[in-house]
Design a protein around this motif. Sequence first.
Motif, PDB file in Angstrom:
ATOM      1  N   ALA A   1       7.550 -12.245   6.750  1.00 36.64           N
ATOM      2  CA  ALA A   1       8.583 -12.491   7.421  1.00 36.64           C
ATOM      3  C   ALA A   1       8.434 -13.590   8.732  1.00 36.64           C
ATOM      4  O   ALA A   1       8.992 -14.468   8.870  1.00 36.64           O
ATOM      5  CB  ALA A   1       9.448 -11.323   7.811  1.00 36.64           C
TER       6      ALA A   1
ATOM      7  N   ARG B   1      11.939 -15.718   8.472  1.00 33.61           N
ATOM      8  CA  ARG B   1      12.802 -15.131   7.780  1.00 33.61           C
ATOM      9  C   ARG B   1      12.571 -13.585   8.035  1.00 33.61           C
ATOM     10  O   ARG B   1      11.444 -13.089   8.188  1.00 33.61           O
ATOM     11  CB  ARG B   1      12.922 -15.583   6.444  1.00 33.61           C
ATOM     12  CG  ARG B   1      13.119 -16.935   6.090  1.00 33.61           C
ATOM     13  CD  ARG B   1      13.286 -17.142   4.579  1.00 33.61           C
ATOM     14  NE  ARG B   1      14.122 -16.773   3.951  1.00 33.61           N
ATOM     15  CZ  ARG B   1      14.511 -16.727   2.474  1.00 33.61           C
ATOM     16  NH1 ARG B   1      13.964 -17.606   1.833  1.00 33.61           N
ATOM     17  NH2 ARG B   1      15.421 -16.126   1.992  1.00 33.61           N
ATOM     18  N   SER B   2      13.900 -12.950   7.813  1.00 33.05           N
ATOM     19  CA  SER B   2      13.649 -11.407   7.837  1.00 33.05           C
ATOM     20  C   SER B   2      13.646 -10.751   6.387  1.00 33.05           C
ATOM     21  O   SER B   2      14.326 -11.293   5.511  1.00 33.05           O
ATOM     22  CB  SER B   2      14.940 -10.763   8.688  1.00 33.05           C
ATOM     23  OG  SER B   2      16.410 -11.106   8.090  1.00 33.05           O
ATOM     24  N   ILE B   3      13.097  -9.601   6.129  1.00 26.67           N
ATOM     25  CA  ILE B   3      13.035  -8.844   5.012  1.00 26.67           C
ATOM     26  C   ILE B   3      14.081  -7.554   5.162  1.00 26.67           C
ATOM     27  O   ILE B   3      13.756  -6.826   5.666  1.00 26.67           O
ATOM     28  CB  ILE B   3      11.698  -8.316   4.549  1.00 26.67           C
ATOM     29  CG1 ILE B   3      10.532  -8.990   4.803  1.00 26.67           C
ATOM     30  CG2 ILE B   3      11.581  -7.513   3.343  1.00 26.67           C
ATOM     31  CD1 ILE B   3      10.327 -10.187   3.739  1.00 26.67           C
ATOM     32  N   ASP B   4      15.518  -8.115   4.698  1.00 24.99           N
ATOM     33  CA  ASP B   4      16.572  -7.292   4.931  1.00 24.99           C
ATOM     34  C   ASP B   4      16.522  -6.433   3.665  1.00 24.99           C
ATOM     35  O   ASP B   4      16.439  -6.633   2.608  1.00 24.99           O
ATOM     36  CB  ASP B   4      17.990  -8.128   4.892  1.00 24.99           C
ATOM     37  CG  ASP B   4      17.761  -9.169   5.947  1.00 24.99           C
ATOM     38  OD1 ASP B   4      17.440  -8.442   7.317  1.00 24.99           O
ATOM     39  OD2 ASP B   4      18.138 -10.357   5.899  1.00 24.99           O
ATOM     40  N   ARG B   5      17.125  -5.082   4.224  1.00 22.20           N
ATOM     41  CA  ARG B   5      17.410  -4.104   2.999  1.00 22.20           C
ATOM     42  C   ARG B   5      18.604  -3.671   3.123  1.00 22.20           C
ATOM     43  O   ARG B   5      19.387  -3.741   4.227  1.00 22.20           O
ATOM     44  CB  ARG B   5      16.224  -3.091   3.137  1.00 22.20           C
ATOM     45  CG  ARG B   5      14.859  -3.386   2.970  1.00 22.20           C
ATOM     46  CD  ARG B   5      13.812  -2.234   3.458  1.00 22.20           C
ATOM     47  NE  ARG B   5      12.577  -2.892   3.267  1.00 22.20           N
ATOM     48  CZ  ARG B   5      11.912  -2.801   2.028  1.00 22.20           C
ATOM     49  NH1 ARG B   5      12.276  -2.099   1.049  1.00 22.20           N
ATOM     50  NH2 ARG B   5      10.508  -3.048   2.050  1.00 22.20           N
ATOM     51  N   ASP B   6      19.051  -2.931   1.851  1.00 21.63           N
ATOM     52  CA  ASP B   6      20.560  -2.312   1.977  1.00 21.63           C
ATOM     53  C   ASP B   6      20.382  -1.115   2.365  1.00 21.63           C
ATOM     54  O   ASP B   6      19.430  -0.508   2.656  1.00 21.63           O
ATOM     55  CB  ASP B   6      21.239  -2.466   0.465  1.00 21.63           C
ATOM     56  CG  ASP B   6      20.562  -1.775  -0.560  1.00 21.63           C
ATOM     57  OD1 ASP B   6      19.545  -0.858  -0.358  1.00 21.63           O
ATOM     58  OD2 ASP B   6      20.541  -2.289  -1.736  1.00 21.63           O
ATOM     59  N   GLN B   7      21.529  -0.214   2.190  1.00 24.16           N
ATOM     60  CA  GLN B   7      21.592   1.076   2.670  1.00 24.16           C
ATOM     61  C   GLN B   7      20.583   2.058   1.831  1.00 24.16           C
ATOM     62  O   GLN B   7      20.175   3.016   2.203  1.00 24.16           O
ATOM     63  CB  GLN B   7      22.837   1.658   2.516  1.00 24.16           C
ATOM     64  CG  GLN B   7      23.624   1.885   1.180  1.00 24.16           C
ATOM     65  CD  GLN B   7      24.145   0.474   0.753  1.00 24.16           C
ATOM     66  OE1 GLN B   7      23.790  -0.502   1.202  1.00 24.16           O
ATOM     67  NE2 GLN B   7      25.164   0.648  -0.345  1.00 24.16           N
TER      68      GLN B   7
ATOM     69  N   VAL C   1      15.290  -4.211  -1.118  1.00 25.57           N
ATOM     70  CA  VAL C   1      15.224  -5.539  -0.324  1.00 25.57           C
ATOM     71  C   VAL C   1      16.288  -6.346  -1.176  1.00 25.57           C
ATOM     72  O   VAL C   1      16.428  -6.594  -2.305  1.00 25.57           O
ATOM     73  CB  VAL C   1      13.691  -6.156  -0.799  1.00 25.57           C
ATOM     74  CG1 VAL C   1      13.870  -7.441  -0.365  1.00 25.57           C
ATOM     75  CG2 VAL C   1      12.681  -5.511  -0.378  1.00 25.57           C
ATOM     76  N   VAL C   2      17.046  -7.066  -0.025  1.00 27.14           N
ATOM     77  CA  VAL C   2      18.269  -7.840  -0.500  1.00 27.14           C
ATOM     78  C   VAL C   2      17.968  -9.238  -1.179  1.00 27.14           C
ATOM     79  O   VAL C   2      18.435  -9.569  -2.228  1.00 27.14           O
ATOM     80  CB  VAL C   2      18.976  -7.980   0.637  1.00 27.14           C
ATOM     81  CG1 VAL C   2      20.397  -9.064   0.323  1.00 27.14           C
ATOM     82  CG2 VAL C   2      19.395  -6.900   1.486  1.00 27.14           C
ATOM     83  N   ASP C   3      16.776  -9.590  -0.886  1.00 24.72           N
ATOM     84  CA  ASP C   3      16.241 -10.972  -1.479  1.00 24.72           C
ATOM     85  C   ASP C   3      14.920 -10.704  -2.103  1.00 24.72           C
ATOM     86  O   ASP C   3      13.966 -11.037  -1.292  1.00 24.72           O
ATOM     87  CB  ASP C   3      16.043 -12.092  -0.442  1.00 24.72           C
ATOM     88  CG  ASP C   3      15.654 -13.310  -1.243  1.00 24.72           C
ATOM     89  OD1 ASP C   3      15.767 -13.365  -2.640  1.00 24.72           O
ATOM     90  OD2 ASP C   3      15.630 -14.410  -0.377  1.00 24.72           O
TER      91      ASP C   3
ATOM     92  N   GLN D   1       7.983  -0.252   2.555  1.00 18.54           N
ATOM     93  CA  GLN D   1       8.735   1.131   2.126  1.00 18.54           C
ATOM     94  C   GLN D   1       8.336   1.884   1.016  1.00 18.54           C
ATOM     95  O   GLN D   1       8.196   3.006   1.208  1.00 18.54           O
ATOM     96  CB  GLN D   1      10.350   0.847   2.040  1.00 18.54           C
ATOM     97  CG  GLN D   1      11.292   1.940   1.735  1.00 18.54           C
ATOM     98  CD  GLN D   1      12.564   1.835   2.032  1.00 18.54           C
ATOM     99  OE1 GLN D   1      13.584   2.129   1.030  1.00 18.54           O
ATOM    100  NE2 GLN D   1      12.934   1.537   3.087  1.00 18.54           N
TER     101      GLN D   1
END
Length: 238
Positions: free
Chosen positions: A62, A67-73, A77-79, A109
């Motif tokens: 990242a 860029r960020s490593i975004d995650r959903d609920q 990983v979103v991307d 994770q």
Amino acid sequence: PFSYPEDAVEQVRRATLRHERVFGRPPQGMWPPEGAVRQAVADIVARRTDIRWIASDEAILARSLGRSIDRDQNGHVVDPALLYQPYAVKHGARRDGLRPLSIIFRDRQLSDRIGFIYQHMPADAAADDMMQRLIHIQETLAQRSAQPHLVSIILDGENCWEHYENNGDNFLRALYGRLAASQTLKAVTVSEYLDMHEPFARIERLAAGSWIGGDMLTWIGEPAQNRLQPIVRGVVEM
């Protein structure tokens, strides 16, 4: 002020020789101590060793890409294409005949679920959870790319198993049994993947950090740690 890159080169050289004596062939890749890397490490490894790939944590990816490593609920990983692939590292020229240096980044994770969560679950339930997460990754990626991707799970392999039922044997047999039976997922070594698929993305400059917090503060965050380093080196050399 404490900088001895030649010590790093010598450590890798000795480790490579030891690996070759034990396993009959030199290693192709390595996890640097605590996953700690920076651009200078990539340059040293690429120019002065035969190591083909190194590994670190997703936080370093990242920071390297900005860029960020975004995650959903649910923690997915979103991307996923951002994380689940090896990268080529830009560096000084390698010696003739050597492949470019690659780097992979662990899914923190998934790795932590094995390290800290699955020990509190029945073995079959834990294996099912991991498989569901891997299948979700695969299905999401299949909608975006035909290129096979690589999910890297890396953790301290000696620390967690004493907290599992039967020292983790039940969980590992359940997980590997499911992987072996899968028609869509395949367990591979990093080198096996790179033999089939060279990196198609590149990092121009590798950020400095380790797998703990994505920085070096655990190791050089206190004045006493930095004062101690030259003393320790002197003792080792005597």
